[in-house]
Write an enzyme that holds these catalytic residues in place. Structure first.
Site, mmCIF file in Angstrom:
data_model
loop_
_atom_site.group_PDB
_atom_site.id
_atom_site.type_symbol
_atom_site.label_atom_id
_atom_site.label_comp_id
_atom_site.label_asym_id
_atom_site.label_seq_id
_atom_site.Cartn_x
_atom_site.Cartn_y
_atom_site.Cartn_z
ATOM 1 N N ASP A 299 0.841 -1.187 0.000
ATOM 2 C CA ASP A 299 0.000 0.000 0.000
ATOM 3 C C ASP A 299 0.884 1.248 0.000
ATOM 4 O O ASP A 299 1.863 1.332 0.728
ATOM 5 C CB ASP A 299 -0.912 -0.017 1.232
ATOM 6 C CG ASP A 299 -2.051 0.976 1.120
ATOM 7 O OD1 ASP A 299 -2.771 0.927 0.122
ATOM 8 O OD2 ASP A 299 -2.202 1.804 2.036
ATOM 9 N N GLU A 346 0.790 -0.807 -5.230
ATOM 10 C CA GLU A 346 -0.347 0.121 -5.222
ATOM 11 C C GLU A 346 0.184 1.481 -5.649
ATOM 12 O O GLU A 346 0.736 2.221 -4.849
ATOM 13 C CB GLU A 346 -0.995 0.166 -3.835
ATOM 14 C CG GLU A 346 -2.260 1.013 -3.761
ATOM 15 C CD GLU A 346 -1.974 2.475 -3.477
ATOM 16 O OE1 GLU A 346 -2.079 3.286 -4.426
ATOM 17 O OE2 GLU A 346 -1.644 2.805 -2.332
ATOM 18 N N ASP A 401 -11.099 1.694 -0.113
ATOM 19 C CA ASP A 401 -11.215 3.127 0.133
ATOM 20 C C ASP A 401 -12.261 3.797 -0.757
ATOM 21 O O ASP A 401 -12.551 4.984 -0.583
ATOM 22 C CB ASP A 401 -9.864 3.824 -0.090
ATOM 23 C CG ASP A 401 -8.920 3.662 1.092
ATOM 24 O OD1 ASP A 401 -9.399 3.417 2.209
ATOM 25 O OD2 ASP A 401 -7.700 3.775 0.889
#
Length: 503
Positions: A299, A346, A401
């Protein structure tokens, strides 16, 4: 890493159904894996599995190596004699579709303490459990000893963050640490035993998935939490002052999600210090992650090229600056130590040529989110449009998200809707949009297509997992009902998977 043409589903284990207020690593996890196999899927993507703290975010864990005790299947502990029928006499009235983390903190920790007490009194059904526990403690000592002491001290200090503890233990004075460990002996073993239970159950779930052709994709956040055993035990590798306060913290500048950016507050790495020992902490972190996942999704990958540094303290992330990071050098060290790793980058947000170079030099698949593809007046150059996707990429309808895809369509502005209709020559309804976007993801050239389970269920905004930049009981709490995991949905998803060459 190269991924063959395939697909998967995003679902955090906390969202699994079950009787005790949160998803567990037991029967319902196996039922979900069976459903994935029936649907022709090859991947189950989860969020970080660490023990969560304030705010309950999986991305702010007390340890980058430990597992979340809330996920431990209590029914299995009951079957093994580690919990007794009497322990279940006062089960709270849990909400079936929403996690109450405050209630979990109180009730589930009490249950796990009872399990440890029964173990300590020799009441386990399997006598070999004791020797297995000893082997686990020895194998994981490099992180487990610090984590157990951290959690025991945290409890001693009423939950305060480590930089509010007495200076001796805050600053890890050897004599103070020894005195604390001596006085907290049983508490340390209780923390370690809980971790033993988590890893034993998670390993069994992973083995069950592997037998059915399912691999687990798991997130690791680039940064660790401020209040974590990682920060406390490795203080010289972060920017802290003499009192353990950060001097700078992590965040991101204003973006799609927030006009003031996101002030994450994580401590930032002292890359110069990490370079001195050959990035040993990162090597160990990847080793730990491979014990949890088959494929690692990093991430905020862009932070390995440059990260947004915000002076501490600050109220927003606006007044920060980009600082270069030695990601290339770090990944070279990791590859030298561990070989080629199965990593997904990501790479969303502000992506610059140095980020793309870092990703492509190591041939990491990047990401694309279709909900981001149709914004703006001239959207024809958007990298996330289906015809612009690359083979070595992972495409999502949305992520944890994002709003659910159905919810996104309901709340999209008219320009986005117009762009979508123009691009696809379709005019979807609220009911038909999520299946259509899922089909577009699967038909794309991206080697891996991942869809949140909420989109397969065609759920609205009320089932969104997280709204970035906010706190409260609307984040991280969504759970599905067991009856919603219908066989006909698996049949439909399998047909799409086969028709698009992903089976």
């Amino acid at each position: 890493m190269t991924i063959s043409r395939s697909s998967g589903v995003l679902l955090h284990p906390t969202s699994l159904p079950g009787p005790y207020g949160i998803g567990e690593l037991g029967a319902q996890a196996r039922t979900f894996i069976d459903w994935l196999a029936a649907a022709g899927q090859k991947y189950w993507q989860v969020m970080p599995l660490g023990p969560t703290g304030y705010g309950d975010s999986p991305y702010q864990a007390f340890s980058a190596f430990a597992g979340n005790p809330y996920l431990i299947d209590l029914a299995e502990l009951r079957a093994e004699g580690l919990l007794h029928d009497a322990d279940f006499q006062a089960v709270p009235d849990f909400h079936p579709g929403k996690v109450d983390f405050g209630l979990q903190f109180i009730w589930r920790n009490q249950m796990l303490e009872r399990a440890f007490a029964h173990f300590a009194f020799g009441e386990a059904a399997r006598p070999e459990l004791a020797s297995e526990f000893e082997a686990f403690k020895a194998a994981e000592a490099s992180w487990l000893d610090d984590y157990a002491l951290f959690m025991a001290l945290k409890r001693t200090y009423g939950g305060l963050p480590w930089n509010a503890w007495e200076p001796g233990v805050r600053d890890r004075d050897p004599q103070a640490l020894k005195a604390a460990a001596d006085s907290l002996g049983q508490a340390l073993d209780r923390v370690k035993f809980t971790q033993f239970l988590f890893f034993r159950q998670w390993n069994a779930i992973r083995a069950y998935a592997r037998e059915r052709g399912i691999q687990v994709v798991g997130d690791i956040p680039i940064f660790v939490a401020m209040d974590s055993s990682d920060a406390w035990a490795n203080r010289t590798q972060f920017y802290f002052d003499e009192q353990g306060q950060p001097t700078v913290v992590a965040g991101v500048p204003p973006d799609y999600f927030s006009e003031t950016g996101q002030l994450w507050g994580n401590p930032l790495y002292r890359w110069d210090a990490m370079r001195e020992d050959g990035y040993a902490w990162w090597i160990e972190r990847f080793v730990g992650s491979l014990k949890l996942y088959d494929v690692i999704r990093i991430d905020h990958f862009r932070g390995f090229a440059a990260y947004w540094e915000v002076p501490f303290p600050a109220e927003t992330a606006i007044h920060g600056r980009w600082v270069p990071a030695p990601g290339h050098e770090m990944f070279e060290a990791v590859r030298t130590a561990l070989g080629v790793l199965p990593i997904i980058a990501e790479d969303l947000g502000v992506i610059t040529p140095d980020v793309e170079a870092l990703r492509d030099d190591f041939e990491f698949p990047g990401m694309a989110v279709l909900q981001f593809a149709f914004g703006g007046g001239d959207f024809s150059v958007n990298d996330f449009l289906p015809h612009n996707l690359r083979e070595n990429q992972v495409v999502y309808t949305g992520t944890h998200d994002n709003d659910t895809t159905r919810g996104w369509w309901v709340h999209a502005d008219e320009q986005e809707k117009h762009n979508f209709r123009t691009y696809t020559s379709t005019d979807p309804t609220e009911e038909t949009f999520a299946p259509l976007l899922t089909r577009i993801a699967f038909e794309s050239r991206a080697n891996l297509a991942v869809v949140p389970l909420q989109d397969i269920f065609n759920l609205g905004t009320e089932s969104r997992m997280n709204l970035p930049g906010t706190t409260g009981d609307h984040n991280w709490t969504w759970r599905y009902n067991a009856a919603d995991l219908r066989p006909d949905l698996a049949t439909t998803l399998r047909a799409l998977t086969e028709a698009t060459g992903r089976a």
